[in-house]
Design a protein around this motif. Sequence first.
Motif, PDB file in Angstrom:
ATOM      1  N   TYR A   1      -5.680   1.825 -11.444  1.00  0.00           N
ATOM      2  CA  TYR A   1      -6.763   1.546 -12.389  1.00  0.00           C
ATOM      3  C   TYR A   1      -8.098   1.312 -11.688  1.00  0.00           C
ATOM      4  O   TYR A   1      -9.108   1.886 -12.068  1.00  0.00           O
ATOM      5  N   ASN A   2      -8.104   0.459 -10.673  1.00  0.00           N
ATOM      6  CA  ASN A   2      -9.355   0.129  -9.978  1.00  0.00           C
ATOM      7  C   ASN A   2      -9.939   1.331  -9.255  1.00  0.00           C
ATOM      8  O   ASN A   2     -11.154   1.514  -9.231  1.00  0.00           O
ATOM      9  N   ALA A   3      -9.080   2.158  -8.670  1.00  0.00           N
ATOM     10  CA  ALA A   3      -9.569   3.358  -7.980  1.00  0.00           C
ATOM     11  C   ALA A   3     -10.189   4.341  -8.971  1.00  0.00           C
ATOM     12  O   ALA A   3     -11.214   4.961  -8.677  1.00  0.00           O
TER      13      ALA A   3
ATOM     14  N   ALA B   1     -11.471   3.500 -11.947  1.00  0.00           N
ATOM     15  CA  ALA B   1     -12.673   2.864 -12.500  1.00  0.00           C
ATOM     16  C   ALA B   1     -13.867   2.943 -11.550  1.00  0.00           C
ATOM     17  O   ALA B   1     -15.012   3.023 -11.995  1.00  0.00           O
ATOM     18  N   SER B   2     -13.614   2.939 -10.252  1.00  0.00           N
ATOM     19  CA  SER B   2     -14.716   2.950  -9.285  1.00  0.00           C
ATOM     20  C   SER B   2     -14.866   4.290  -8.558  1.00  0.00           C
ATOM     21  O   SER B   2     -15.619   4.387  -7.586  1.00  0.00           O
ATOM     22  N   ALA B   3     -14.183   5.314  -9.029  1.00  0.00           N
ATOM     23  CA  ALA B   3     -14.193   6.612  -8.343  1.00  0.00           C
ATOM     24  C   ALA B   3     -15.582   7.247  -8.326  1.00  0.00           C
ATOM     25  O   ALA B   3     -16.380   7.076  -9.237  1.00  0.00           O
ATOM     26  N   THR B   4     -15.815   7.986  -7.261  1.00  0.00           N
ATOM     27  CA  THR B   4     -17.028   8.787  -7.115  1.00  0.00           C
ATOM     28  C   THR B   4     -16.591  10.231  -6.873  1.00  0.00           C
ATOM     29  O   THR B   4     -15.396  10.516  -6.754  1.00  0.00           O
TER      30      THR B   4
ATOM     31  N   SER C   1     -14.014  10.658  -4.123  1.00  0.00           N
ATOM     32  CA  SER C   1     -12.713   9.987  -4.228  1.00  0.00           C
ATOM     33  C   SER C   1     -11.582  10.970  -4.493  1.00  0.00           C
ATOM     34  O   SER C   1     -11.790  12.021  -5.098  1.00  0.00           O
TER      35      SER C   1
ATOM     36  N   GLU D   1      -9.356  10.559  -6.617  1.00  0.00           N
ATOM     37  CA  GLU D   1      -9.155  10.571  -8.070  1.00  0.00           C
ATOM     38  C   GLU D   1     -10.092  11.543  -8.789  1.00  0.00           C
ATOM     39  O   GLU D   1      -9.837  11.924  -9.928  1.00  0.00           O
ATOM     40  N   TYR D   2     -11.143  11.932  -8.144  1.00  0.00           N
ATOM     41  CA  TYR D   2     -12.097  12.867  -8.743  1.00  0.00           C
ATOM     42  C   TYR D   2     -11.497  14.265  -8.728  1.00  0.00           C
ATOM     43  O   TYR D   2     -11.184  14.815  -7.673  1.00  0.00           O
TER      44      TYR D   2
END
Length: 94
Positions: free
Chosen positions: A59-61, A63-66, A69, A71-72
């Motif tokens: 979740y935190n990764a 929420a703070s992805a750029t 990241s 997650e992008y």
Amino acid sequence: MASLLILSEESALLVLAIASAPYPADGSEVDSETIDLNALALSWTSDGTSNALIFGSDYNAVASATSGSDEYKGIQTTNSYNPVSLAPGITYYW
């Protein structure tokens, strides 16, 4: 709905829209016994031509992805994305 204007790496103007009506819906559970997780595609509606997708199990990764990241998942020009290797029992965020 508001659109976000950003400058791409090629200095061309992209219009990113806010997505709505996500599938699977927020808070929903997918039954891996009746749905093939490898074939499950995320989908949404959008009033724009492209959307930036951020997806992951932390979740935190998410929420703070750029854009740098893991997650992008890039700019999506269609309203769907197949994350492929989903695992049962894991909560995913997007």
